[in-house]
Scaffold this active site. Structure first.
Site, mmCIF file in Angstrom:
data_model
loop_
_atom_site.group_PDB
_atom_site.id
_atom_site.type_symbol
_atom_site.label_atom_id
_atom_site.label_comp_id
_atom_site.label_asym_id
_atom_site.label_seq_id
_atom_site.Cartn_x
_atom_site.Cartn_y
_atom_site.Cartn_z
ATOM 1 N N ARG A 69 14.932 -8.540 36.803
ATOM 2 C CA ARG A 69 14.480 -7.153 36.993
ATOM 3 C C ARG A 69 15.488 -6.376 37.856
ATOM 4 O O ARG A 69 15.710 -5.187 37.648
ATOM 5 C CB ARG A 69 13.096 -7.142 37.640
ATOM 6 C CG ARG A 69 12.523 -5.754 37.680
ATOM 7 C CD ARG A 69 11.027 -5.679 37.714
ATOM 8 N NE ARG A 69 10.646 -4.270 37.627
ATOM 9 C CZ ARG A 69 9.775 -3.780 36.771
ATOM 10 N NH1 ARG A 69 9.163 -4.560 35.918
ATOM 11 N NH2 ARG A 69 9.510 -2.488 36.761
ATOM 12 N N ASN A 109 8.507 12.391 39.520
ATOM 13 C CA ASN A 109 7.592 11.803 38.547
ATOM 14 C C ASN A 109 6.393 12.734 38.382
ATOM 15 O O ASN A 109 5.962 13.370 39.346
ATOM 16 C CB ASN A 109 7.111 10.427 39.032
ATOM 17 C CG ASN A 109 6.245 9.719 38.009
ATOM 18 O OD1 ASN A 109 6.392 9.923 36.802
ATOM 19 N ND2 ASN A 109 5.331 8.886 38.464
ATOM 20 N N HIS A 111 2.450 12.786 37.504
ATOM 21 C CA HIS A 111 1.318 11.839 37.494
ATOM 22 C C HIS A 111 0.034 12.605 37.173
ATOM 23 O O HIS A 111 -0.208 13.674 37.734
ATOM 24 C CB HIS A 111 1.197 11.166 38.865
ATOM 25 C CG HIS A 111 0.077 10.182 38.923
ATOM 26 N ND1 HIS A 111 0.170 8.915 38.377
ATOM 27 C CD2 HIS A 111 -1.181 10.290 39.422
ATOM 28 C CE1 HIS A 111 -0.980 8.286 38.555
ATOM 29 N NE2 HIS A 111 -1.822 9.099 39.177
ATOM 30 N N ASP A 143 9.601 7.469 45.679
ATOM 31 C CA ASP A 143 10.129 6.622 46.739
ATOM 32 C C ASP A 143 9.702 5.180 46.466
ATOM 33 O O ASP A 143 9.255 4.864 45.344
ATOM 34 C CB ASP A 143 9.709 7.128 48.132
ATOM 35 C CG ASP A 143 8.204 7.032 48.374
ATOM 36 O OD1 ASP A 143 7.490 6.431 47.537
ATOM 37 O OD2 ASP A 143 7.741 7.536 49.408
ATOM 38 N N ALA A 144 9.796 4.315 47.464
ATOM 39 C CA ALA A 144 9.533 2.892 47.223
ATOM 40 C C ALA A 144 8.049 2.588 47.010
ATOM 41 O O ALA A 144 7.700 1.495 46.565
ATOM 42 C CB ALA A 144 10.082 2.069 48.385
ATOM 43 N N GLY A 145 7.175 3.521 47.314
ATOM 44 C CA GLY A 145 5.747 3.291 47.102
ATOM 45 C C GLY A 145 5.348 3.564 45.654
ATOM 46 O O GLY A 145 6.161 4.003 44.840
ATOM 47 N N ASP A 147 3.361 5.891 43.354
ATOM 48 C CA ASP A 147 2.744 7.228 43.313
ATOM 49 C C ASP A 147 2.487 7.753 44.719
ATOM 50 O O ASP A 147 1.437 8.341 45.002
ATOM 51 C CB ASP A 147 1.431 7.184 42.503
ATOM 52 C CG ASP A 147 1.680 6.766 41.056
ATOM 53 O OD1 ASP A 147 2.773 7.029 40.540
ATOM 54 O OD2 ASP A 147 0.772 6.166 40.452
#
Ligand code: GRF
Length: 202
Positions: A69, A109, A111, A143-145, A147
């Site tokens: 990945r 993004n 959502h 970001d790394a989270g 949503d």
């Protein structure tokens, strides 16, 4: 300083691509932004067909074509190297550390809920199941989270008494299409930077 060249937008998509289509249809003739490429994690999907029909170059970076990945993530980052802004529009994969390091603060993004309510893959279903009367859509900086990044824009959508997941999601997508076009235009026109949890003109 105002930009002179149009903002180069790369759109990532995996599905039917109606959000992508809204961007393709709204491209300004000679203006603040342009779609330079459309990428997918799939070799074939309606979004790629829409890009090809609009004469926009496409690329695929498929997870199965990479040993890990992390390799896939690095390859996706490289494929987006020329982008000023990356738009995830129904791209059904989470990007990882290499991608975020290369494109920090450059990916938005869309959502289909009013975050932080109903993150994840089934936002319309979850909103309906919870019984909320109002949901909507959120455009945020990735970001790394999951949503969880700073919010750029939101729009509310009313839940109707006889809504199904499909009818609600479709009405949310109508809002998403308009909001995405206006957000991309605004970011291209005014620039952006992150100030705490807020995204403000640069
Ligand atoms: C949108 O609701 C988006 O928020 C979600 O997937 C949907 C994409 O729709 N992640 P489409 O493929 O652009 O029609």
């Amino acid at each position: 300083m105002p930009r002179t060249a149009p903002l180069r937008v790369v759109v990532l998509a995996s599905g039917t691509g109606t959000l992508l289509q809204a961007l393709l249809d709204a491209r300004p003739a000679a203006g603040s932004w342009t779609v330079t490429a459309v990428g997918s994690d799939l070799h074939s999907c309606q979004a790629l067909d829409r890009a090809a029909a609009a004469g926009v170059p496409t690329f695929t970076v498929a997870l199965a074509d990479h040993p890990t990945r992390a390799d896939w993530d690095a390859a996706l980052a490289a494929a987006c190297a020329d982008a000023d802004l990356i738009v995830s529009a129904g791209f059904m994969k989470l990007v990882g550390p290499a991608f975020l390091a290369a494109h920090d603060g450059k990916m938005i993004n869309s959502h289909p809920s009013l975050l932080p309510s109903f993150p994840g893959m089934h936002a319309a279903r979850d909103a309906l199941a919870y019984g909320v009367h109002v949901t909507g859509c959120t455009i945020f900086l990735v970001d790394a989270g999951v949503d969880a990044g700073p919010i750029v824009a939101q729009e509310a959508v009313r839940v109707l008494p006889d809504d199904t997941v499909a009818s609600l999601h479709e009405r949310i997508k109508v809002a998403e299409r308009g909001l995405l076009v206006s957000v991309v235009t605004s970011l291209a026109t005014h620039g952006w930077r992150v100030a705490g949890r807020k995204v403000v003109p640069s």
